[in-house]
Design an enzyme around this catalytic site. Sequence first.
Site, PDB file in Angstrom:
ATOM      1  N   ASP A   1       0.858  -1.180   0.000  1.00  0.00           N
ATOM      2  CA  ASP A   1       0.000   0.000   0.000  1.00  0.00           C
ATOM      3  C   ASP A   1       0.896   1.233   0.000  1.00  0.00           C
ATOM      4  O   ASP A   1       1.490   1.584   1.023  1.00  0.00           O
ATOM      5  CB  ASP A   1      -0.900  -0.015   1.233  1.00  0.00           C
ATOM      6  CG  ASP A   1      -1.945   1.090   1.208  1.00  0.00           C
ATOM      7  OD1 ASP A   1      -1.740   2.101   0.502  1.00  0.00           O
ATOM      8  OD2 ASP A   1      -2.972   0.961   1.909  1.00  0.00           O
TER       9      ASP A   1
ATOM     10  N   HIS B   1      23.124  14.021  -9.542  1.00  0.00           N
ATOM     11  CA  HIS B   1      21.784  14.222 -10.116  1.00  0.00           C
ATOM     12  C   HIS B   1      21.858  14.899 -11.479  1.00  0.00           C
ATOM     13  O   HIS B   1      21.091  14.585 -12.385  1.00  0.00           O
ATOM     14  CB  HIS B   1      20.919  15.049  -9.154  1.00  0.00           C
ATOM     15  CG  HIS B   1      20.312  14.231  -8.056  1.00  0.00           C
ATOM     16  ND1 HIS B   1      21.053  13.792  -6.985  1.00  0.00           N
ATOM     17  CD2 HIS B   1      19.051  13.764  -7.869  1.00  0.00           C
ATOM     18  CE1 HIS B   1      20.264  13.079  -6.177  1.00  0.00           C
ATOM     19  NE2 HIS B   1      19.050  13.050  -6.690  1.00  0.00           N
TER      20      HIS B   1
END
Length: 424
Positions: A327, A417
């Site tokens: 979940d 990044h």
Amino acid sequence: MSGEDQPDPISSRLRRQVARLGGLAAAAELGERLRPHGPPPTRFRVRRGADATGVADWWAGRDDAVRDALAGPETLAGAARYGANIENMIGTVALPVGVVGPLRVNGLHAAGDYLVPLATTEAALVASYARGADVMTRAGGAAAALLSEGVVRSPAFVFASVVEAGSFVAWVAEQGPALREAAEATTRHGRLEAIEPFVDNDTVFVVCRYTTGDAAGQNMVTIATEAMCRAIVANCPIRPRHWFVEGNFSGDKKASYLGLLIGRGRKVSASVTIPDALVERCLRVDVDRMLAYARVAQLGAMLSGQIGAQGHYANGLAALYLATGQDAACVAESAVGFTRMERRDDGLFMSVTLPNLLVGSVGGGTGLPAQNACLSLMGLAGGGKAAALAEVTASLCLAGEISIMAAIAAGEFTRAHHRLARRR
């Protein structure tokens, strides 16, 4: 000080807000634009289950290119397999899945080298966790332990006075076996382990803790608690003015101090000691610099009011949850925890503790084809594997902490990044 030197009494932020709303001159026009217009459109009737005919019918007359991306032949052929997991099904979304590992875990339940699938659209995430996993494995692997387990549900009962609330608590304290029997009659796997009332004047939150077998157990404990509450209402001589199956006290899908202190789901800890030479060779930073960053990160967490103190558990948890059918909303509470970093005689000690890890190897979305395949890739699909899955998950979070903290300490975080995400 001259008038020109006086600070502007209206901040630039407020001016920007006024500009967005259009100012006084545009108030009438904006008011008209924001007013409800026309009758509501025809709503879709909720369609339970899933089948190829229902999905195809929904797309009739709609954009073919969009339909083909969401409901191609393969999705239509297997639509029925999703029936227990969704309503109004119109298709499936494919996410790229990367793999991290081998990740060595020396746990109470997980023992071995694991390949961990991560589903994400964030470039650099898999590379970062893979780097941390490699360093940790070279150092001998993570020592991981499931410390406790128990999914909490907190029904609330509202009375006319604090006196009635106190009488109710006294009655509940004497009814443990009967309440446990009512709750456990709804489940083969759930066990009501503890009931602890929490009183706020005329309102009582009944904190119920369950073990849930190999399932994450959210629905299981809700159904069991509903049965317990109905048994209370039917038999208790003190009649509540109102009662609710969940009083928003348990921390369900929310970061909370209660969860931090007593745990919700599986509480797991993982640690590793990385030799100095390995830190310098593989992470390109020295231990003193890592510790200097750790002190700043702890201070930043404290000053900003974070619940817990850690780098980015949510990144790895969200990617693993999507890949394995957990979940995903439970990341909100599962990502609470603490990362520690200390110098030891034999190197850099790092540990993570996650008190609210909601994971299961059965139930929910774990049986869907791709998600079950991801669990199978780890060797953790099916019954008897949830405790090991929790230890592997904590070890994955530790790998992510090693990598991101080293990248920031070494001054490589932005460059990584830029290279992996911006310049592809």
